[in-house]
Enzyme design. Structure first.
Site, PDB file in Angstrom:
ATOM      1  N   THR A 204     -11.021  -4.826  14.327  1.00  0.00           N
ATOM      2  CA  THR A 204     -10.377  -3.515  14.525  1.00  0.00           C
ATOM      3  C   THR A 204     -11.206  -2.385  13.906  1.00  0.00           C
ATOM      4  O   THR A 204     -11.527  -1.397  14.571  1.00  0.00           O
ATOM      5  CB  THR A 204      -8.973  -3.523  13.855  1.00  0.00           C
ATOM      6  OG1 THR A 204      -8.317  -4.722  14.236  1.00  0.00           O
ATOM      7  CG2 THR A 204      -8.145  -2.345  14.270  1.00  0.00           C
TER       8      THR A 204
ATOM      9  N   GLU B 217     -15.595   3.081  -0.317  1.00  0.00           N
ATOM     10  CA  GLU B 217     -14.542   4.097  -0.137  1.00  0.00           C
ATOM     11  C   GLU B 217     -13.387   3.583   0.713  1.00  0.00           C
ATOM     12  O   GLU B 217     -12.214   3.889   0.475  1.00  0.00           O
ATOM     13  CB  GLU B 217     -15.154   5.352   0.519  1.00  0.00           C
ATOM     14  CG  GLU B 217     -14.202   6.507   0.691  1.00  0.00           C
ATOM     15  CD  GLU B 217     -13.683   7.031  -0.645  1.00  0.00           C
ATOM     16  OE1 GLU B 217     -14.455   7.608  -1.403  1.00  0.00           O
ATOM     17  OE2 GLU B 217     -12.466   6.851  -0.923  1.00  0.00           O
TER      18      GLU B 217
ATOM     19  N   GLY C 108      -1.926  -2.510  14.137  1.00  0.00           N
ATOM     20  CA  GLY C 108      -3.203  -2.825  13.473  1.00  0.00           C
ATOM     21  C   GLY C 108      -3.263  -2.363  12.028  1.00  0.00           C
ATOM     22  O   GLY C 108      -4.338  -2.218  11.452  1.00  0.00           O
TER      23      GLY C 108
ATOM     24  N   LYS D  68      -5.943  -2.763  -4.596  1.00  0.00           N
ATOM     25  CA  LYS D  68      -6.388  -1.366  -4.571  1.00  0.00           C
ATOM     26  C   LYS D  68      -6.194  -0.711  -5.943  1.00  0.00           C
ATOM     27  O   LYS D  68      -7.042   0.053  -6.402  1.00  0.00           O
ATOM     28  CB  LYS D  68      -5.630  -0.610  -3.482  1.00  0.00           C
ATOM     29  CG  LYS D  68      -6.003  -1.102  -2.075  1.00  0.00           C
ATOM     30  CD  LYS D  68      -5.013  -0.635  -1.039  1.00  0.00           C
ATOM     31  CE  LYS D  68      -5.420  -1.043   0.373  1.00  0.00           C
ATOM     32  NZ  LYS D  68      -4.354  -0.834   1.352  1.00  0.00           N
TER      33      LYS D  68
HETATM   34  N1  HSE Z   1      -3.120  -3.595   5.308  1.00  0.00           N
HETATM   35  C1  HSE Z   1      -3.530  -2.404   4.664  1.00  0.00           C
HETATM   36  C2  HSE Z   1      -2.333  -1.469   4.566  1.00  0.00           C
HETATM   37  C3  HSE Z   1      -4.654  -1.769   5.436  1.00  0.00           C
HETATM   38  O1  HSE Z   1      -1.321  -1.699   5.226  1.00  0.00           O
HETATM   39  O2  HSE Z   1      -2.398  -0.501   3.837  1.00  0.00           O
HETATM   40  C4  HSE Z   1      -5.405  -0.740   4.666  1.00  0.00           C
HETATM   41  O3  HSE Z   1      -6.033  -1.266   3.540  1.00  0.00           O
END
Ligand code: HSE
Length: 431
Positions: free
Chosen positions: A14, A130, A188, A206
């Protein structure tokens, strides 16, 4: 002066196909804007059959990773396959063969980033990331460069678009958890393994990256307290709304002198809090730092175009270095000594929303209040709905600030009462 930079992409899914499309379609735009010719040399994926919305010259596609890593003309390898293996080996091999690397791989960086950055340092190459946090929101650059002069005191973030999308759909559209997750997958946004999203782990990955950048402390993933949204019921979202709160999956890092508190869990936010209005796949990060004060970063946190934008910003950042200043090591930051302790979840203090499922009998409320009092937990408001014959009633309480361990112990005792019919649910609050 060489102004052409050659790029190899590994992972044509994607995000990969969006990056490929933009590199092909915007080549002239990049050249005019920066003076640099970003030349896409090769694209690698183990599946070359699936249909993508970009067509690539045949000779540019390969299944052979080594054709990317070992090609002497490649300057930058972009890793977009995700997961730890074989992404880690691909990145390390690329660094060892003199390539710079761009990656969106938050899981790898959070779990094994030390090994990756060590290799980058040894090989005098850069790894930029990033796109690993908050999709198109340039929060990595903002913390690392924009706010480099600051000492940070806290980061509060909505860092997972999928969970935020699910909670928003459940609260505004009354969509079921399952249906909302399916929608997020179709669009996605979700990870290949969506349990990473809904169990809070993607947010933890994160948060770990942002905390390292902001506080200089690499906290092992198993030291981050993580709860996901899988047990949030539509009823709790409704009751919270009646009390003026919104349920969000928050990633929280707070510094107390030399101690760092770091956790991810569903959280009640007052509806007037800025983060409460962040809905759908949007992400937001609330940063508190000594020079800039409070700052909010907000934008699309998942999806192919915002994430591709972040990947391209890193590619361009490296291209500037390659073309204009030769290579430099400025982003390989060593661990710093600012933090020497990670606060145990037991010692975290928060306000709580608690949902007791009780039988409506004289003394039930008093017994709950008494047990909370024994653990130093003070109630700030209570709502009890009218009884209907034979039904278990919900008693909803908000507490003043209390210690996590006290709350857990009090709930254990309360849950053992005969008049309590289900395990009590609780959600922590943030101001
Ligand atoms: N799966 C992650 C989300 C994608 O839903 O935030 C972005 O890192």
């Amino acid at each position: 002066m060489k102004n052409r930079v050659n790029i190899g992409i590994i992972g044509f899914g994607t995000i990969g196909s969006s990056v490929v499309k933009l590199l092909l379609e915007r080549r002239r735009f990049f050249r005019e804007r920066t003076g640099i010719d970003l030349n896409l040399s090769i694209v690698c994926d183990k599946d070359l059959k699936s249909k993508r919305d970009v067509s690539v010259p045949k000779g540019m596609l390969t299944k052979d990773v080594d054709r990317v890593i070992s090609a002497p003309e490649i300057d930058i390898v972009v890793e977009l396959i995700g997961g730890i293996h074989p992404a880690k080996e691909i990145i390390i091999k690329s660094l060892c063969s003199g390539k710079h690397v761009v990656t969106a791989n938050k899981y790898l960086l959070a779990a094994e980033g030390d090994d990756v950055f060590k290799q980058a340092k040894e090989n005098k190459r850069q790894v930029l990331f990033e796109a690993s946090v908050a999709g198109g929101v340039p929060i990595v650059k903002a913390i690392r460069e924009g706010m480099v002069a600051n000492t940070f005191s806290s980061i509060l973030g909505i860092l997972n678009g999928t969970s935020n999308y699910i909670l928003s759909q459940m609260s505004t559209e009354g969509t079921s958890f399952k249906a909302a997750l399916k929608e997020a997958q179709q669009k996605g946004y979700a990870e290949k393994d969506p349990s990473l999203d809904i169990r809070g782990l993607d947010s933890a990955h994160k948060l770990s990256i942002l905390s390292f950048l902001a506080f200089g402390k690499r906290v092992p993933l198993n030291e981050i307290h993580v709860e996901g949204i899988e047990n949030i019921s539509p009823l709790d979202i409704k009751y919270a709304a009646e009390l003026g709160y919104v349920v969000k999956l928050l990633a929280i890092a707070k510094r107390y002198g030399k101690e760092l508190e770091i956790r991810v869990h569903p959280t009640l936010l007052p509806s007037e809090n800025l983060l409460s209005s962040v809905s759908g796949i949007y992400n937001a990060i609330f940063v508190d730092a000594d020079l800039v004060g409070k700052q909010v970063f907000y934008g699309e946190g998942a999806g192919k175009l915002p994430t591709a934008s972040a990947v391209l910003s890193d590619i361009m950042g490296l291209a500037y270095t390659i073309v204009y200043c030769n290579e430099s090591n400025k982003y390989v930051a060593p661990e710093r000594a600012e933090i020497d302790k990670v606060r145990k979840m037991d010692d975290v203090r928060a306000r709580y929303y608690v949902h007791f499922s009780a039988i409506d009998k004289p003394g039930v409320l008093a017994r709950i209040a008494d047990l909370l009092g024994q653990y130093n937990i003070s109630i700030s408001s209570v709502v009890q709905k009218e009884r209907r014959a034979g039904q278990i009633i919900p008693i909803i309480m908000l507490t003043h600030e209390a210690r996590e361990k006290d709350m857990q112990d009090a709930l254990k005792k309360i849950n053992r009462l005969k008049t309590i019919k289900r395990k009590s649910a609780f959600i922590r609050l943030e101001k």
